[in-house]
Design an enzyme around this catalytic site. Structure first.
Site, PDB file in Angstrom:
ATOM      1  N   LYS A   1       0.906  -1.077  -0.149  1.00 41.20           N
ATOM      2  CA  LYS A   1      -0.049  -0.115   0.065  1.00 41.20           C
ATOM      3  C   LYS A   1       0.849   1.033  -0.077  1.00 41.20           C
ATOM      4  O   LYS A   1       2.068   1.343   0.881  1.00 41.20           O
ATOM      5  CB  LYS A   1      -1.004  -0.109   1.485  1.00 41.20           C
ATOM      6  CG  LYS A   1      -2.078   1.219   1.450  1.00 41.20           C
ATOM      7  CD  LYS A   1      -2.813   0.823   2.654  1.00 41.20           C
ATOM      8  CE  LYS A   1      -4.147   1.832   2.512  1.00 41.20           C
ATOM      9  NZ  LYS A   1      -4.748   1.702   3.924  1.00 41.20           N
TER      10      LYS A   1
ATOM     11  N   SER B   1      -9.912  -0.603   6.882  1.00 41.81           N
ATOM     12  CA  SER B   1      -9.481  -0.459   5.575  1.00 41.81           C
ATOM     13  C   SER B   1      -8.915  -1.815   4.982  1.00 41.81           C
ATOM     14  O   SER B   1      -8.478  -1.868   4.041  1.00 41.81           O
ATOM     15  CB  SER B   1      -8.424   0.616   5.469  1.00 41.81           C
ATOM     16  OG  SER B   1      -9.092   1.824   5.358  1.00 41.81           O
TER      17      SER B   1
ATOM     18  N   SER C   1      -9.557   1.708   2.653  1.00 44.61           N
ATOM     19  CA  SER C   1      -8.734   2.496   1.751  1.00 44.61           C
ATOM     20  C   SER C   1      -7.809   1.524   1.456  1.00 44.61           C
ATOM     21  O   SER C   1      -7.168   2.226   0.186  1.00 44.61           O
ATOM     22  CB  SER C   1      -8.282   3.430   2.545  1.00 44.61           C
ATOM     23  OG  SER C   1      -7.409   2.833   3.666  1.00 44.61           O
TER      24      SER C   1
HETATM   25  N1  GLN Z   1     -13.351   3.964   6.231  1.00 47.93           N
HETATM   26  C1  GLN Z   1     -12.656   4.372   7.399  1.00 47.93           C
HETATM   27  C2  GLN Z   1     -12.162   5.616   7.490  1.00 47.93           C
HETATM   28  O1  GLN Z   1     -12.706   6.377   6.514  1.00 47.93           O
HETATM   29  C3  GLN Z   1     -11.268   3.506   7.716  1.00 47.93           C
HETATM   30  C4  GLN Z   1     -10.186   3.956   7.170  1.00 47.93           C
HETATM   31  C5  GLN Z   1      -9.066   2.923   7.496  1.00 47.93           C
HETATM   32  O2  GLN Z   1      -9.132   2.077   8.023  1.00 47.93           O
HETATM   33  N2  GLN Z   1      -7.931   3.318   6.856  1.00 47.93           N
HETATM   34  O3  GLN Z   1     -11.783   6.299   8.275  1.00 47.93           O
END
Ligand code: GLN
Length: 490
Positions: A79, A178, A154
């Site tokens: 990532k 994410s 994400s």
């Molecule tokens: N969708 C969640 C957020 O926007 C989780 C993001 C994540 O785990 N990095 O905060």
């Protein structure tokens, strides 16, 4: 050899028996990226030259029998929030465009040390804020099962790179879901480890109190192999745990008969789509068939998790993003004469205005508001107290139960553009994943079937440092069902 048929363990067997060379495998990965990535956009950068150099070094280790780890010579992606020395690391944001880190994240080093081959960096919502990859400043990734749909976020690019067989595994980060969400949307296995199990050092911070790096793989066995290599104490991360890392593979294949499993009733409420509920209920039945004792449990504070999460996390985000000031890292209006900016405060303001996307700005505003002196008690402090109550609920339930089961996402993968204009709708995608993040406990998404051809993930949740038990149960379920074998047609 067809790379779409390979898992880490299958590829390892072929490499070991000299039926396949690391070069051939790396080239197969690079060729696959060339043919499919324009359809799915998993990658922000492909590091072909570096990959071929690493492949050569890995082959020498195979040939001389030095440190032959199951990940030796296996193509992987990171990532693009993991710092990679000498390789641009953007966190999906314009403000870090062309940023070249002077050092690598601990996880990157650990995987390099066992000889895995990095073929590139994957797409994400900028700074990992999001659930679809649509917040990436470099365009969204697409779901390989239907490219008009999001892959989840994400860590969407990471999950897509695995689901599309461009690599055999990838790294993600999970702050509120994410890793689990994109795994569930792409029929891959994604594990959020216990907070502190894997070092955060060198990973661009989103919310430091819940950031959890973890693996995304095709199978549970592969997940165990990658977690074993990623986990462990790091003196450079003060919150990383000193507990010994077990060999997670030893948990696989053990019976789960007699396991006590709780199903939180808070999971099965209005808002959970029938398309997801069906496969998840079937999965729960499968656990009963495998000999587990399943009961409904009550985690009453879970209902508040999403609201609490969206106070605590933006607060930390606003603090963590303050370092991007147009001076220290990445993009700066000062370096470009066309902006005609010379005084310091304007350099800060304008660089941030241009460099940050809408979602980062939204979180900076929400976070600074919740932390401001007049509102701190009413928002941040109260949220911390409720977060403790959520943790207590889990502690209590794990005194009686070995594991919990539930959905990962309330819906099937949604259309690109469907929720991107409505942050509240997007935040609701996290409703089943944020409570575990606040509690710091491990959870995995494992393929649990399909509705109208789209994948559904099952979430299995355990108490702190019980990743072994999590993998044991996930493996038993995977072997009894085989949903992971269904590949997207690209
Ligand atoms: N969708 C969640 C957020 O926007 C989780 C993001 C994540 O785990 N990095 O905060």
């Amino acid at each position: 050899m067809n790379i779409t048929d390979l898992t880490i363990s299958k590829a390892h067997a072929l490499l070991k028996d000299k039926k396949l060379s690391v070069k051939e495998l790396t080239e197969a990965s690079l060729a696959r990226i060339k043919t499919v990535d324009e359809k799915v956009h998993a990658f922000l950068k492909v590091t072909e030259k570096k990959a071929l150099e690493q492949a050569q070094a890995a082959q020498i280790r195979f040939d001389t029998g030095t440190d032959v780890n199951p990940l030796l010579g296996i193509p992987m992606s990171h990532k693009d929030i993991y710092c990679t020395k000498g390789v641009e690391t953007t966190a999906g944001s314009n403000i870090l465009k062309e940023y070249i880190p002077p050092y690598s994240a601990t996880v990157v080093k650990k995987l390099e040390a066992v000889g895995a081959v990095m073929v590139g960096k994957t797409n994400l919502d900028a700074f990992a804020h999001g659930a679809s990859t649509e917040n990436s400043d470099f365009g969204p990734s697409k779901n390989p099962f239907d490219t008009s749909l999001v892959p989840g976020g994400s860590s969407g690019g990471s999950a897509v790179s695995v689901a599309s067989s461009e690599v055999l595994f990838s790294t993600g980060t999970d702050t509120g879901g994410s890793i689990r969400l994109p795994a569930s949307f792409t029929n891959t296995v994604g594990l959020k480890p216990t907070y502190g199990r894997v070092s955060r050092y060198g990973i661009i911070a989103m919310a430091s109190s819940t950031d959890s790096p973890g693996p995304i793989t095709k199978t549970v066995e592969d997940c165990a192999l990658v977690l074993s290599a990623m986990a462990g104490h790091d003196k450079k991360d003060a919150t990383s745990s000193g507990r010994l890392v077990p060999d997670y593979k030893t948990f696989l294949g053990k019976n789960i008969a007699g396991f006590k499993i709780g199903v939180p009733k808070q999971f099965f409420v209005e808002g959970l789509s029938k398309d997801v509920e069906g496969p998840v209920r079937d999965a729960i039945k499968k656990f009963e068939e495998l000999g587990a004792k399943v009961e409904e449990v009550d985690l009453s504070y879970m209902d508040y998790a999403l609201a609490i999460y969206y106070i605590i996390i933006p607060s930390e985000v606003s603090s963590n993003l303050s370092r991007y000031d147009g001076i220290k890292y990445g993009f700066s209006v000062e370096r470009d004469a066309k902006f005609k900016v010379t005084d310091l405060l304007s350099v800060y303001g304008k660089s941030r205005d241009i460099g940050f996307g809408q979602e980062a700005k939204r979180r900076i505003i929400l976070g600074t508001y919740a932390l401001s002196s007049g509102y701190y008690d009413a928002y941040y402090k109260k949220a911390q107290k409720v977060s403790q109550l959520i943790k207590n609920d889990f502690t209590k339930v794990f005194e009686k139960y070995d594991l919990l089961l539930g959905p990962v996402s309330p819906t099937l993968p949604f259309k690109l553009g469907e929720k991107s204009g409505d942050p509240m709708q997007m935040y609701l995608a996290d409703v089943y994943t944020t409570s575990m993040s606040l509690a710091g406990i491990p959870a995995i998404s494992v393929p649990a079937g399909f509705t109208r051809g789209l994948p559904v993930g099952l979430q299995i949740i355990a108490s702190h440092f019980e990743e072994g038990r999590l993998l044991q149960a996930a493996y038993a379920f995977e072997q009894a069902t085989g949903f992971f074998e269904t590949k997207p047609k690209l």
